[in-house]
Structure formats: structure tokens, C-alpha cells
Design a protein around this motif. Structure first.
Motif, PDB file in Angstrom:
ATOM      1  N   LEU A  56     -17.929   1.868 -13.883  1.00  0.00           N
ATOM      2  CA  LEU A  56     -18.187   3.162 -13.250  1.00  0.00           C
ATOM      3  C   LEU A  56     -18.868   4.103 -14.239  1.00  0.00           C
ATOM      4  O   LEU A  56     -19.853   4.772 -13.900  1.00  0.00           O
ATOM      5  CB  LEU A  56     -16.886   3.784 -12.734  1.00  0.00           C
ATOM      6  N   THR A  57     -18.359   4.150 -15.468  1.00  0.00           N
ATOM      7  CA  THR A  57     -18.973   4.979 -16.502  1.00  0.00           C
ATOM      8  C   THR A  57     -20.424   4.571 -16.718  1.00  0.00           C
ATOM      9  O   THR A  57     -21.316   5.423 -16.830  1.00  0.00           O
ATOM     10  CB  THR A  57     -18.183   4.864 -17.825  1.00  0.00           C
ATOM     11  N   VAL A  97     -22.505   5.803 -13.726  1.00  0.00           N
ATOM     12  CA  VAL A  97     -22.697   7.255 -13.801  1.00  0.00           C
ATOM     13  C   VAL A  97     -23.749   7.588 -14.855  1.00  0.00           C
ATOM     14  O   VAL A  97     -24.612   8.446 -14.637  1.00  0.00           O
ATOM     15  CB  VAL A  97     -21.353   7.974 -14.078  1.00  0.00           C
ATOM     16  N   GLU A  98     -23.722   6.876 -15.994  1.00  0.00           N
ATOM     17  CA  GLU A  98     -24.735   7.110 -17.024  1.00  0.00           C
ATOM     18  C   GLU A  98     -26.141   6.769 -16.510  1.00  0.00           C
ATOM     19  O   GLU A  98     -27.103   7.463 -16.815  1.00  0.00           O
ATOM     20  CB  GLU A  98     -24.411   6.292 -18.278  1.00  0.00           C
ATOM     21  N   ASP A 107     -27.249   9.539 -14.238  1.00  0.00           N
ATOM     22  CA  ASP A 107     -27.475  10.793 -14.961  1.00  0.00           C
ATOM     23  C   ASP A 107     -28.668  10.755 -15.920  1.00  0.00           C
ATOM     24  O   ASP A 107     -28.993  11.779 -16.513  1.00  0.00           O
ATOM     25  CB  ASP A 107     -26.227  11.178 -15.766  1.00  0.00           C
ATOM     26  N   LYS A 161     -30.432  11.090  -7.203  1.00  0.00           N
ATOM     27  CA  LYS A 161     -29.537  12.066  -6.571  1.00  0.00           C
ATOM     28  C   LYS A 161     -29.740  12.116  -5.060  1.00  0.00           C
ATOM     29  O   LYS A 161     -28.827  12.437  -4.309  1.00  0.00           O
ATOM     30  CB  LYS A 161     -29.768  13.451  -7.184  1.00  0.00           C
ATOM     31  N   HIS A 169     -22.278  11.542  -7.039  1.00  0.00           N
ATOM     32  CA  HIS A 169     -21.313  11.007  -7.996  1.00  0.00           C
ATOM     33  C   HIS A 169     -20.608  12.098  -8.786  1.00  0.00           C
ATOM     34  O   HIS A 169     -21.125  13.198  -8.968  1.00  0.00           O
ATOM     35  CB  HIS A 169     -21.979  10.019  -8.948  1.00  0.00           C
ATOM     36  N   THR A 170     -19.408  11.742  -9.197  1.00  0.00           N
ATOM     37  CA  THR A 170     -18.648  12.514 -10.172  1.00  0.00           C
ATOM     38  C   THR A 170     -18.353  11.528 -11.309  1.00  0.00           C
ATOM     39  O   THR A 170     -18.835  10.397 -11.293  1.00  0.00           O
ATOM     40  CB  THR A 170     -17.327  13.029  -9.566  1.00  0.00           C
ATOM     41  N   LYS A 171     -17.532  11.916 -12.239  1.00  0.00           N
ATOM     42  CA  LYS A 171     -17.166  10.999 -13.325  1.00  0.00           C
ATOM     43  C   LYS A 171     -16.187   9.934 -12.842  1.00  0.00           C
ATOM     44  O   LYS A 171     -15.946   8.952 -13.526  1.00  0.00           O
ATOM     45  CB  LYS A 171     -16.546  11.770 -14.498  1.00  0.00           C
ATOM     46  N   VAL A 195     -18.656   7.101  -7.253  1.00  0.00           N
ATOM     47  CA  VAL A 195     -20.054   7.102  -6.836  1.00  0.00           C
ATOM     48  C   VAL A 195     -20.079   6.787  -5.354  1.00  0.00           C
ATOM     49  O   VAL A 195     -19.393   5.856  -4.908  1.00  0.00           O
ATOM     50  CB  VAL A 195     -20.886   6.051  -7.615  1.00  0.00           C
TER      51      VAL A 195
END
Length: 182
Positions: free
Chosen positions: A148-149, A152-153, A156, A165, A170-172, A175
Motif C-alpha cells: 500500500l505504501t 501511494v508513493e 504521489d 488523481k 487515496h490516503t495513506k 486506495v
């Protein structure tokens, strides 16, 4: 009168290049030695293509594989194979040919990246199944949250954040696909 026997090497359904490439790699021990389980899997996949009426969704595979351009790494042949076999291969009735997938992979072979990428495919606007849920289970929380991290990277990264987007919220901690709500 005898009837011609079916040649088990001739596929009833053509084998897509993403699948063929990996099967050849396993069968020829390229680039490194393949294990007996990989060889058995390759033989089983060839048998399935030879004996069954299958549908390979080329359009879906192309869309999923196009998402790889957003990754900060190239996909390994096994990852392209895995996506093709598990997400794009269907029975003639339209059901996934392989409902369960198990991948036992050593260190450094791209497991977390594959989980992040596969999850991206499943919640993308290309997945025809709406509200698809992806759960990641691991022995430790750090292992479960790493893909997940990673995703997200990817979402971002400044050079692609605006474009992605439009397709992903997504949040931390989560997704979600904006179109299919997966």
C-alpha cells in the motif's frame, strides 16, 4: 476408421505473448534455473490452452499492462505472466479460468511491487468488476502495509500525480478507484 488424435502441443486457444514468454523462460531455464514446481505449472498451463476453450481479454491485458508505465520499475516476465493468467484469462462462460493463485517467491523478486501493481489493476477503471475489494494479509503489519505504501508513493509521484488523481482516490491507509469504487 481412425480419428486423428489431438496434438497436445497445438493450443486450442492461442497462447498470448505475455504467457508464452514466461513459459519459455521456465522451460529453457532462462535466465536462471527453474524449479520443478515451475516446470509443472508451465506444463499445466500449456495443457489448459491445448484442451480448453479459453478467452483471453487482450484489451483488458493491454490496459492493465499500460498501467505499468507509472511504476518506478519495469515488470519482470513473471509479473506480466501473472497478470495475464490471473486477471485476463477466462473460460468460455466468462468466468476467471484460475480463481485462486498462489505465488511463492524469494527475496528480491518483486513481491511487494507485484502486490502494489496488481492492486492498482484491480481498483483501476479497467477492472470490469465494480467495488472490487483488495485485502493484503501478511505475518506482520509492516509486510501487509508495504505494498500500500508503495502504491501511494506511485500515486504521489509529482510527474504523474495529476493524471492518476483522476482515476484513484487515496490516503495513506487506502486506495480507491474513482470509477469502479474498488
Amino acid at each position: 476408421m481412425t480419428t486423428p488424435s489431438s496434438d497436445s502441443q497445438t493450443p486450442k486457444t492461442p497462447i498470448p505473448p505475455e504467457i508464452e514468454e514466461y513459459l519459455r523462460n521456465v522451460e529453457t531455464d532462462t535466465p536462471k534455473r527453474s524449479c520443478p514446481e515451475q516446470k509443472a505449472m508451465a506444463a499445466m498451463i500449456r495443457r489448459v490452452f491445448a484442451e480448453e476453450e479459453l478467452v483471453f481479454d487482450r484489451d483488458l491485458a493491454d490496459k492493465y499492462l499500460a498501467l505499468a508505465k507509472y511504476l518506478p520499475y519495469d515488470l519482470f516476465p513473471w509479473e506480466r505472466f501473472f497478470v495475464a493468467v490471473t486477471l485476463c484469462l477466462f473460460t468460455s462462460e466468462g468466468l476467471p479460468r484460475f480463481r485462486t493463485a498462489f505465488a511463492m517467491i524469494g527475496r528480491g523478486a518483486g513481491k511487494d511491487g507485484m502486490i502494489a501493481y496488481g492492486s492498482m489493476c484491480l481498483v483501476s477503471p479497467f477492472n470490469p468488476v465494480g467495488a472490487y475489494e483488495v485485502d493484503i494479509c501478511a505475518n506482520k503489519e509492516e509486510q501487509a502495509t508495504r505494498p500500500l505504501t508503495d502504491l501511494v508513493e506511485i500515486l504521489d509521484r509529482p510527474e504523474q500525480a495529476a493524471k492518476l488523481k483522476k482515476h484513484f482516490y487515496h490516503t495513506k491507509e487506502m486506495v480507491q478507484g474513482r470509477v469502479n469504487r474498488g
